[in-house]
Design an enzyme around this catalytic site. Structure first.
Site, short mmCIF file in Angstrom:
data_model
loop_
_atom_site.label_atom_id
_atom_site.label_comp_id
_atom_site.label_asym_id
_atom_site.label_seq_id
_atom_site.Cartn_x
_atom_site.Cartn_y
_atom_site.Cartn_z
N THR A 148 -1.32 7.50 -0.27
CA THR A 148 -2.64 7.36 -0.91
C THR A 148 -3.40 6.11 -0.46
O THR A 148 -4.60 6.00 -0.68
CB THR A 148 -2.49 7.26 -2.44
OG1 THR A 148 -1.79 6.02 -2.73
CG2 THR A 148 -1.70 8.42 -3.02
N ASP A 169 0.20 -3.22 12.07
CA ASP A 169 0.67 -3.65 10.74
C ASP A 169 0.97 -5.15 10.79
O ASP A 169 1.95 -5.58 11.42
CB ASP A 169 1.92 -2.84 10.36
CG ASP A 169 2.34 -3.12 8.93
OD1 ASP A 169 2.49 -4.31 8.57
OD2 ASP A 169 2.49 -2.17 8.16
N ARG A 207 0.85 -1.20 0.00
CA ARG A 207 0.00 0.00 0.00
C ARG A 207 0.88 1.23 0.00
O ARG A 207 1.81 1.34 0.80
CB ARG A 207 -0.86 0.05 1.27
CG ARG A 207 -1.96 -0.92 1.31
CD ARG A 207 -3.06 -0.53 2.28
NE ARG A 207 -2.66 0.09 3.54
CZ ARG A 207 -3.51 0.55 4.42
NH1 ARG A 207 -4.81 0.48 4.19
NH2 ARG A 207 -3.11 1.09 5.55
N ASP A 248 4.48 -6.37 9.47
CA ASP A 248 5.57 -6.04 10.41
C ASP A 248 5.53 -6.94 11.63
O ASP A 248 6.57 -7.37 12.14
CB ASP A 248 5.48 -4.58 10.85
CG ASP A 248 6.02 -3.63 9.78
OD1 ASP A 248 6.76 -4.09 8.89
OD2 ASP A 248 5.69 -2.43 9.84
C1 PRP Z 1 -1.35 -4.78 4.36
C2 PRP Z 1 -2.19 -6.02 4.54
C3 PRP Z 1 -3.03 -6.01 3.29
C4 PRP Z 1 -3.26 -4.55 3.05
C5 PRP Z 1 -4.62 -4.20 3.53
O1 PRP Z 1 -0.29 -5.03 3.53
O2 PRP Z 1 -1.46 -7.18 4.71
O3 PRP Z 1 -2.39 -6.60 2.18
O4 PRP Z 1 -2.27 -3.84 3.82
O5 PRP Z 1 -4.93 -2.88 3.24
P1 PRP Z 1 -6.01 -2.47 2.16
O6 PRP Z 1 -7.21 -3.30 2.41
O7 PRP Z 1 -6.23 -1.01 2.47
O8 PRP Z 1 -5.43 -2.67 0.80
P2 PRP Z 1 0.85 -3.94 3.23
O9 PRP Z 1 0.49 -3.15 2.01
O10 PRP Z 1 1.13 -3.15 4.48
O11 PRP Z 1 2.07 -4.81 2.81
P3 PRP Z 1 2.92 -5.90 3.65
O12 PRP Z 1 2.03 -7.09 3.83
O13 PRP Z 1 4.07 -6.15 2.77
O14 PRP Z 1 3.30 -5.29 4.98
N1 URA Z 2 -2.59 -3.14 6.87
C1 URA Z 2 -2.32 -3.62 8.10
O1 URA Z 2 -1.40 -4.44 8.26
N2 URA Z 2 -3.05 -3.20 9.13
C2 URA Z 2 -4.07 -2.32 8.99
O2 URA Z 2 -4.73 -1.96 9.98
C3 URA Z 2 -4.33 -1.83 7.70
C4 URA Z 2 -3.59 -2.26 6.65
#
Ligand code: PRP
Ligand code: URA
Length: 230
Positions: free
Chosen positions: A129, A221, A125, A224
């Site tokens: 944005t 997160d 993400r 993380d």
């Molecule tokens: C997080 C999570 C989802 C997304 C959800 O991933 O694991 O994939 O955000 O958010 P959304 O519904 O608003 O799209 P992130 O983009 O943080 O990537 P990561 O798993 O690599 O930390």
């Molecule tokens: N991605 C995450 O990991 N946590 C949230 O709350 C939203 C997006």
């Protein structure tokens, strides 16, 4: 466009009620799931424990998401006699984790469906944005013939799940089930508006999104916390 709680005129209480009562949404709220989810949310939970819990919760969700798999009769012989028994009828399954955090759910689901293939969709993400950006995609070659379990612990705005589901539809996949652990009402609504034929499994429909598009109360997160980054 995903709906944000800060948008004017949105009554989050009634949106949440509508989501909870939607027959395409399955809330996996077994007492053990609720107990484990509370530990998952707790900021004091260690990375090791967090990772283990994500795997365990994926098994509970997988149990519900495979409940309607058709069975067929087979003849077997126990040590005592022949009998007719049941087996899952040649169902082809693919598990599709959205990277990174979705990886934490794969092993649990493979314990339930060991013959499943695994495809990957890499997305992050944009921190400003909140729009998803795809950086990797690889599916099994016969993906169009498989029931796809798209897995990601978090469904926030819904942007990442929507993009992953659109990729699968372009490949001709008919049966798509989205398995998340924690969802914002706005995210579920966005997914179902974009594709009314998806079924969503979640352990919780949380209150709403924060101004920075994090799920409240959520668990922070997920990527993380699973991988011990940040
Ligand atoms: C997080 C999570 C989802 C997304 C959800 O991933 O694991 O994939 O955000 O958010 P959304 O519904 O608003 O799209 P992130 O983009 O943080 O990537 P990561 O798993 O690599 O930390
Ligand atoms: N991605 C995450 O990991 N946590 C949230 O709350 C939203 C997006």
């Amino acid at each position: 466009m995903p709906l944000h709680s800060k948008d004017k005129g949105v009554n989050m209480g009634s949106l949440r009620d509508a989501i909870v009562n939607d027959e395409r949404v399955v809330i996996v709220d077994h007492p053990l799931v609720q107990h484990k989810l509370s530990i998952l949310r707790d900021e004091a939970t260690t990375t090791k424990h967090f990772r283990e819990l994500v795997g365990e919760l994926a098994i509970f969700e997988g149990y519900e998401a495979t409940r309607d798999f058709p069975l067929e009769d087979i003849e077997i012989k126990t040590p005592l006699e022949k009998c007719t028994a049941k087996q899952v009828e040649g169902k082809k399954v693919a598990i599709i984790p959205i990277l990174r955090a979705g990886l934490g759910m794969v092993d649990g689901l493979l314990q339930l469906v060991p013959t499943a293939r695994v495809g990957h969709v890499g997305m992050y993400r944009d921190p400003e944005t909140h729009e998803p950006h795809e950086y990797y995609c690889k599916f099994p070659q016969d993906i169009d013939k498989r029931t796809c379990l798209v897995v990601d612990p978090m469904l926030a705005t819904g942007g990442s799940a929507i993009l992953a589901i659109e990729r699968l539809r372009k490949e001709g996949v008919k049966d798509i089930r989205l398995l998340v652990l924690v969802a914002a009402p706005e995210g579920i609504q966005a997914v179902l508006e974009n594709d009314p034929n998806v079924k969503v499994y979640t352990c919780s429909v949380d209150t709403k999104l924060s101004d920075t598009a994090y799920i409240l109360p959520g668990l922070g997160d997920a990527g993380d916390r699973i991988f011990g980054t940040k």
